[in-house]
Write a protein that holds these residues in place. Structure first.
Motif, PDB file in Angstrom:
ATOM      1  N   ILE A   1       9.809   2.066  -3.516  1.00 34.15           N
ATOM      2  CA  ILE A   1      10.427   3.070  -2.648  1.00 34.15           C
ATOM      3  C   ILE A   1      11.279   2.362  -1.598  1.00 34.15           C
ATOM      4  O   ILE A   1      10.765   1.569  -0.806  1.00 34.15           O
ATOM      5  N   TRP A   2      12.577   2.669  -1.600  1.00 34.06           N
ATOM      6  CA  TRP A   2      13.478   2.051  -0.623  1.00 34.06           C
ATOM      7  C   TRP A   2      13.815   3.068   0.468  1.00 34.06           C
ATOM      8  O   TRP A   2      14.390   4.118   0.216  1.00 34.06           O
TER       9      TRP A   2
ATOM     10  N   GLU B   1       0.802  -1.229   0.000  1.00 37.99           N
ATOM     11  CA  GLU B   1       0.000   0.000   0.000  1.00 37.99           C
ATOM     12  C   GLU B   1       0.831   1.274   0.000  1.00 37.99           C
ATOM     13  O   GLU B   1       0.390   2.298  -0.528  1.00 37.99           O
ATOM     14  N   THR B   2       2.027   1.228   0.583  1.00 38.36           N
ATOM     15  CA  THR B   2       2.779   2.475   0.771  1.00 38.36           C
ATOM     16  C   THR B   2       4.124   2.515   0.045  1.00 38.36           C
ATOM     17  O   THR B   2       4.709   3.598  -0.080  1.00 38.36           O
ATOM     18  N   ARG B   3       4.633   1.370  -0.384  1.00 41.11           N
ATOM     19  CA  ARG B   3       5.971   1.369  -0.978  1.00 41.11           C
ATOM     20  C   ARG B   3       5.998   0.866  -2.419  1.00 41.11           C
ATOM     21  O   ARG B   3       7.065   0.737  -3.002  1.00 41.11           O
ATOM     22  N   GLY B   4       4.849   0.570  -2.988  1.00 38.92           N
ATOM     23  CA  GLY B   4       4.788   0.151  -4.385  1.00 38.92           C
ATOM     24  C   GLY B   4       5.256  -1.268  -4.640  1.00 38.92           C
ATOM     25  O   GLY B   4       5.531  -1.630  -5.789  1.00 38.92           O
ATOM     26  N   ALA B   5       5.361  -2.093  -3.591  1.00 39.29           N
ATOM     27  CA  ALA B   5       5.806  -3.479  -3.770  1.00 39.29           C
ATOM     28  C   ALA B   5       4.686  -4.322  -4.364  1.00 39.29           C
ATOM     29  O   ALA B   5       3.507  -3.968  -4.297  1.00 39.29           O
TER      30      ALA B   5
ATOM     31  N   TRP C   1      12.869  -1.497   4.357  1.00 44.66           N
ATOM     32  CA  TRP C   1      13.796  -2.499   4.868  1.00 44.66           C
ATOM     33  C   TRP C   1      13.242  -3.169   6.129  1.00 44.66           C
ATOM     34  O   TRP C   1      13.348  -4.387   6.299  1.00 44.66           O
ATOM     35  N   GLY C   2      12.663  -2.352   7.027  1.00 42.79           N
ATOM     36  CA  GLY C   2      12.121  -2.906   8.254  1.00 42.79           C
ATOM     37  C   GLY C   2      11.001  -3.905   8.003  1.00 42.79           C
ATOM     38  O   GLY C   2      10.955  -4.979   8.609  1.00 42.79           O
TER      39      GLY C   2
END
Length: 300
Positions: free
Chosen positions: A216-217, A33-37, A222-223
């Motif tokens: 978005i990295w 939802e937030t990082r485009g994965a 990462w967490g």
């Protein structure tokens, strides 16, 4: 008194393991939802690196005997079938369901798998479900209906893709539970799951090429990724299996229901997933069906 302390510790460990699984599903939802994965990217990385972690744990526990599962051709073939058609498919459909809906809904729908396993057992034993088994089947069907329609047969409150992937996750969970067969009895869980995840991860990486995805990295990415791989696999399995060894599989299977509950609660408070009363009613019916079925198994 010592036995009571052991059972209490085992209960806490089993519950914490289930919560870790639920939390990892919410981390997947966060990434989507937030990082485009995307689900294929996450599944490929999770299987590959989680498999490596569990293989290392297997070597730490068993040394060179950790390779025993690879030595017999028949066992290796069953392991590969489990890796590709069991664990990889199970993880893929589950995270696709999360991507299409949310962690809570996907996890609860996947928990329809015990009902499907019951159906397979009844077909194999050429018998009809009886007593609590019938109640569990009816309650699970009603819960799925309420979750999808909120009681209104003219409207669907869950997307077709979410329902499809959620039910597919339940079916693949059946394969995940049944394909290993005697491997689980003859080898350590870290050997079977470790190499199964690793081989599945290699296949998924070859198919989906996770290094080609753009997202978005940052620290949150990462967490969440580390949480899915480490907390949702190594820590979750370690806690749950150790807990079950102390309290027994029947009580452990009941406590495992904390996974969908934790996924619903965490996604609601952390990610702001909008659940309404019919959703909770449907969730409760499906989880109630699992508990009924567990009670039926205990009687048998």
């Amino acid at each position: 008194m010592e036995q009571k302390k052991k059972e209490t510790l085992g209960t806490v460990m089993a519950v914490c393991g289930g919560i870790c699984w639920g939390f990892s599903g919410c981390c997947g939802q966060f990434l989507f939802e937030t990082r485009g994965a995307k689900a294929p990217w996450l599944v490929a990385l999770r299987l590959l690196f989680a498999g490596l972690i569990m293989i290392v744990m297997g070597f730490a526990l068993h040394g060179k005997r950790n390779l025993d599962v690879l030595k017999k051709k028949a066992d290796l073939l069953r392991l590969l079938i489990f890796a590709f058609c069991g664990i990889s498919l199970c993880q893929f459909t589950y995270f696709m369901a999360i991507e299409a809906s949310n962690a809570g809904t996907a996890t609860v729908l996947q928990y329809l798998s015990p009902i499907l396993i019951l159906s397979a057992v009844c077909i194999k034993e050429k018998r009809r479900p009886v007593g609590l088994e019938l109640g569990a089947i009816g309650l699970s069907l009603l819960g799925t209906f309420v979750l999808g329609t909120h009681g209104n047969i003219h409207t669907f409150y869950i997307t077709g893709s979410a329902l499809f992937w959620g039910l597919a996750a339940a079916v693949s969970a059946v394969l995940y539970n049944m394909l290993p067969g005697s491997l689980i009895l003859r080898y350590d869980i870290y050997q079977v799951l470790g190499f199964g995840m690793f081989f599945g991860g290699v296949l998924m990486c070859m198919i989906f090429r996770p290094w080609e995805y753009e997202l978005i990295w940052d620290g949150g990415t990462w967490g969440a990724l580390v949480s899915v791989i480490v907390i949702g696999t190594a820590i979750a399995f370690g806690l749950y299996l150790q807990g079950v060894s102390m309290i027994g599989p029947l009580k452990g299977s009941i406590l495992a229901s904390v996974e969908p509950l934790s996924a619903v609660i965490i996604s609601f408070f952390w990610l702001g997933t909008p659940f309404v009363m019919p959703d909770f009613l449907g969730f409760g019916m499906i989880l109630g069906a699992v508990l009924l079925l567990t009670a039926a198994q205990g009687r048998r």
